[in-house]
Structure formats: C-alpha cells, structure tokens
Write an enzyme that holds these catalytic residues in place. Structure first.
Site, short mmCIF file in Angstrom:
data_model
loop_
_atom_site.label_atom_id
_atom_site.label_comp_id
_atom_site.label_asym_id
_atom_site.label_seq_id
_atom_site.Cartn_x
_atom_site.Cartn_y
_atom_site.Cartn_z
N LYS A 56 1.08 -0.95 0.25
CA LYS A 56 -0.40 0.15 -0.31
C LYS A 56 0.84 1.01 0.14
O LYS A 56 0.67 2.28 -0.81
CB LYS A 56 -1.00 0.12 0.70
CG LYS A 56 -1.86 -0.58 0.97
CD LYS A 56 -3.20 -1.25 2.41
CE LYS A 56 -3.85 -2.38 2.65
NZ LYS A 56 -4.23 -2.07 3.88
N ALA A 70 -1.01 1.02 5.91
CA ALA A 70 -1.14 0.05 7.66
C ALA A 70 -2.54 -0.67 6.99
O ALA A 70 -3.32 -0.73 5.75
CB ALA A 70 -2.09 0.20 8.33
N ASP A 71 -2.35 -2.42 7.77
CA ASP A 71 -3.37 -3.23 7.34
C ASP A 71 -3.24 -4.44 8.19
O ASP A 71 -2.67 -4.60 8.72
CB ASP A 71 -2.29 -4.70 6.26
CG ASP A 71 -3.52 -4.82 5.55
OD1 ASP A 71 -4.96 -4.82 5.28
OD2 ASP A 71 -3.23 -6.62 5.39
N THR A 72 -4.50 -4.48 9.02
CA THR A 72 -5.05 -5.16 9.89
C THR A 72 -6.27 -6.35 9.66
O THR A 72 -6.78 -6.46 7.92
CB THR A 72 -6.07 -4.12 10.88
OG1 THR A 72 -5.06 -3.25 11.01
CG2 THR A 72 -6.72 -5.03 12.30
N GLY A 107 -0.17 -4.56 10.25
CA GLY A 107 1.19 -4.39 9.89
C GLY A 107 0.84 -2.16 9.08
O GLY A 107 0.02 -2.20 9.01
#
Length: 195
Positions: A56, A70-72, A107
C-alpha cells in the site's frame, strides 16, 4: 501531541486510522491505496500484514512526504477473516468468533524518499459466547460490514462482545500507536518529536 517535521500522507480510507492519527495531533492528507491486498502465503499474520501494508505504501506516490500505510487482519485457526461480503457473512464470522480467542495483526509501513520501514503488532482477543439474537442485533447496525473479522472493538455494541484482550488495544482498532511511534523514532529520528 506528536509532531512531524515532514508532510504526512495516510494511505488508507479507514476512518478509524484517521481518528487515531488526529488524536495524536498530526496533520495529514488522506490518499487511499489501491494496492493488491492478497494475503501473502507462508507468512505469519504479523509479517503478512506488514507486507500488505508495504504494498500500500509503495502504491501511494507522495514525493517529499512521509507515507504511512497499514493493514489489519483477524486470524482464527490460521484463517484470515477479512471484511464480510454481506450481512449473512458477518453473522457467520461472528458465530465463529463467539466464545473463542483470535489474533488481530496490524502491519504498518512507512515510506519517505525511497526509504522504507515496516513493523507489526499482534493482539489476542477473546470473545464472550454470543447468542444468535446478539449477533443479529449487531449485524443490523451495519457496523460489521466494513471491518475485518466483522466487528469493531471501538463500537458500542462490538465492545461488549470482547471479554479480554492481551496486547495493544489500538492495534485492534487498526493502528498500533505505540508501535507506530517506536518505528517513527527509528525511521525518522530527526523528524519526529513529542510536542
């Protein structure tokens, strides 16, 4: 308040991430990324979320600005539980989480002038046993439909399902603030400070 001496770009459309950054007192532009969010095979949840966050960040051009992506993900029994496709899918996901402990991994990725850094945080979340009526009432609010794992710990109703967490609460919301600050202190030590 947190202070950055460089423009900040948030590569996310998440209103929760926007709210958390605003709580820190940071000014930022929002430029959602359209990067591939396919789960990387062979990686544990934390590193995999960091890899998606890095995709991203790389897909968000921002010359001279610090990019934060961010990635959840919510993981149960080794399976990633993404955002539900519809209300029925949300109800199925909540039934699976009922009375069990799952992992939330977020992340984060930072990019600035060709340099990159990644980090991640994981938190164990235990749900109380949920009745079908409780699940239906929550799904009816529409809140679960835009959230990984079909719930938001910050939601009034979603919060009452959480029996216990082990780890960073803000990680479950979608942006681990302590991990973000620690990563900034290493990545851009001369550009970040507490004001």
């Amino acid at each position: 308040m947190l202070s950055l001496r460089v423009p900040l770009v948030l590569a996310s459309a998440s209103p929760r991430r926007r709210d958390l950054l605003a709580r820190l007192g940071l000014a930022f532009d929002v430029r959602p990324s359209d990067a591939d969010e396919t789960w990387p095979e062979g990686l544990d949840p934390g590193p995999a979320a960091a890899e998606v966050a890095l995709r991203k960040a790389r897909a968000t051009p921002a010359e001279g600005a610090l990019v934060l992506a961010a990635d959840t993900v919510v993981v149960l029994d080794g399976e990633v539980l993404g955002k539900p496709a519809d209300a029925d899918d949300a109800a199925r996901t909540l039934r699976r989480l009922s009375g069990r402990t799952h992992t939330v991994a977020t992340g984060i990725a930072l990019g600035l002038d060709g340099r990159e850094a990644t980090a991640f945080e994981t938190t164990a979340v235990t749900f109380a046993a949920l009745s079908d009526a409780e699940i239906a009432a929550y799904v009816t609010t529409g809140s679960p439909l835009d959230k990984a794992g079909a719930y938001g710990i910050q939601d009034d109703l979603g919060a009452v399902f959480v029996e216990r967490i082990e780890g960073d609460y803000f990680n479950v919301v979608g942006l681990p603030l302590r991990r973000l600050y620690a990563t900034l202190r290493v990545f851009v030590p001369d550009l970040v400070s507490l004001a």
